[in-house]
Design a protein around this motif. Structure first.
Motif, PDB file in Angstrom:
ATOM      1  N   PRO A  27       7.264   5.442  40.221  1.00 24.68           N
ATOM      2  CA  PRO A  27       6.601   7.044  40.555  1.00 24.68           C
ATOM      3  C   PRO A  27       7.431   7.902  39.567  1.00 24.68           C
ATOM      4  N   PRO A  28       7.017   9.331  39.506  1.00 23.24           N
ATOM      5  CA  PRO A  28       7.486  10.164  38.357  1.00 23.24           C
ATOM      6  C   PRO A  28       9.124  10.161  38.625  1.00 23.24           C
ATOM      7  N   VAL A  29       9.793  10.215  37.614  1.00 24.87           N
ATOM      8  CA  VAL A  29      11.158  10.406  37.665  1.00 24.87           C
ATOM      9  C   VAL A  29      11.713  11.833  37.727  1.00 24.87           C
ATOM     10  N   LYS A  30      12.714  11.961  38.349  1.00 26.78           N
ATOM     11  CA  LYS A  30      13.310  13.479  38.535  1.00 26.78           C
ATOM     12  C   LYS A  30      13.981  13.959  37.087  1.00 26.78           C
ATOM     13  N   ARG A  31      14.210  14.936  36.759  1.00 27.77           N
ATOM     14  CA  ARG A  31      14.703  15.358  35.582  1.00 27.77           C
ATOM     15  C   ARG A  31      15.746  16.465  35.814  1.00 27.77           C
ATOM     16  N   ASP A  32      16.695  16.445  34.879  1.00 27.33           N
ATOM     17  CA  ASP A  32      17.820  17.241  34.995  1.00 27.33           C
ATOM     18  C   ASP A  32      17.224  18.666  34.428  1.00 27.33           C
ATOM     19  N   LYS A  33      18.429  19.498  34.545  1.00 25.97           N
ATOM     20  CA  LYS A  33      18.076  21.024  34.136  1.00 25.97           C
ATOM     21  C   LYS A  33      17.533  21.227  32.641  1.00 25.97           C
ATOM     22  N   ASN A  34      17.831  20.081  31.881  1.00 22.81           N
ATOM     23  CA  ASN A  34      17.645  20.083  30.386  1.00 22.81           C
ATOM     24  C   ASN A  34      16.273  19.376  29.980  1.00 22.81           C
ATOM     25  N   GLY A  35      15.594  18.821  31.072  1.00 22.67           N
ATOM     26  CA  GLY A  35      14.482  18.134  31.124  1.00 22.67           C
ATOM     27  C   GLY A  35      14.679  16.843  30.813  1.00 22.67           C
ATOM     28  N   TYR A  36      15.728  16.195  30.648  1.00 23.22           N
ATOM     29  CA  TYR A  36      15.990  14.630  30.649  1.00 23.22           C
ATOM     30  C   TYR A  36      15.715  14.007  31.923  1.00 23.22           C
ATOM     31  N   ARG A  37      15.237  12.679  31.984  1.00 23.17           N
ATOM     32  CA  ARG A  37      15.001  11.944  32.845  1.00 23.17           C
ATOM     33  C   ARG A  37      16.484  11.559  33.591  1.00 23.17           C
ATOM     34  N   TYR A  38      16.552  11.597  34.982  1.00 27.81           N
ATOM     35  CA  TYR A  38      17.744  11.239  35.497  1.00 27.81           C
ATOM     36  C   TYR A  38      17.016  10.213  36.551  1.00 27.81           C
ATOM     37  N   TYR A  39      17.728   8.859  36.410  1.00 24.55           N
ATOM     38  CA  TYR A  39      17.118   7.763  37.330  1.00 24.55           C
ATOM     39  C   TYR A  39      18.213   7.712  38.580  1.00 24.55           C
TER      40      TYR A  39
END
Length: 138
Positions: A27-39
């Motif tokens: 599934p799509p992975v959440k991103r932090d405020k800078n757009g980096y993936r955060y698992y």
């Protein structure tokens, strides 16, 4: 957890993680405020399941279908059916591997006998030995 940490933990490269997300294996992975993936832990758990299913031989198409069904949230019987099919296939492969292991052990244990009698008159007829027989297909 960031992508590098997840890559090291699960054993998928960063490229594989991105690819699996793009094609729908995960599934799509959440991103932090800078757009980096955060698992999140849920993502890591899903990746571990995907790795195990992939290692067990589940096709990419089946992995994608499994993920889509999970995201819909109302297709638990269909998801379970995919897992059950894979278990049946894995059990079959495991039985084949056990039979082959028995055959290899037999050949190794009796190797000297075979090399001494290597001619047309001394054939073992391995296919007739019950411990090596291939189960009948149902």
């Amino acid at each position: 957890m960031n992508r590098k940490e997840v890559s090291e933990l699960i054993g998928f490269s960063a490229d594989t993680l991105r690819y699996y997300e793009r094609i729908g294996v995960i599934p799509p992975v959440k991103r932090d405020k800078n757009g980096y993936r955060y698992y999140r832990l849920l993502d890591i758990d899903w990746l571990f399941l995907v790795k195990c299913l992939k290692d067990a031989g589940l096709s990419m198409e089946a992995l994608i279908e499994f993920t889509k069904l999970n995201q819909l949230g109302e297709n638990e019987p269909a998801q379970k059916a995919i897992l059950q099919e894979q278990l049946v296939d894995l059990e079959r492969k495991f039985a084949e591997m056990k039979r082959t292991r028995k055959l290899l052990r037999h050949k190794i244990d009796t190797f000297e006998d075979h090399t001494a009698k290597m001619d047309v008159d001394h054939v073992e007829e391995l296919w007739k030995m019950s411990k090596f027989q291939i189960p009948k297909q149902e």
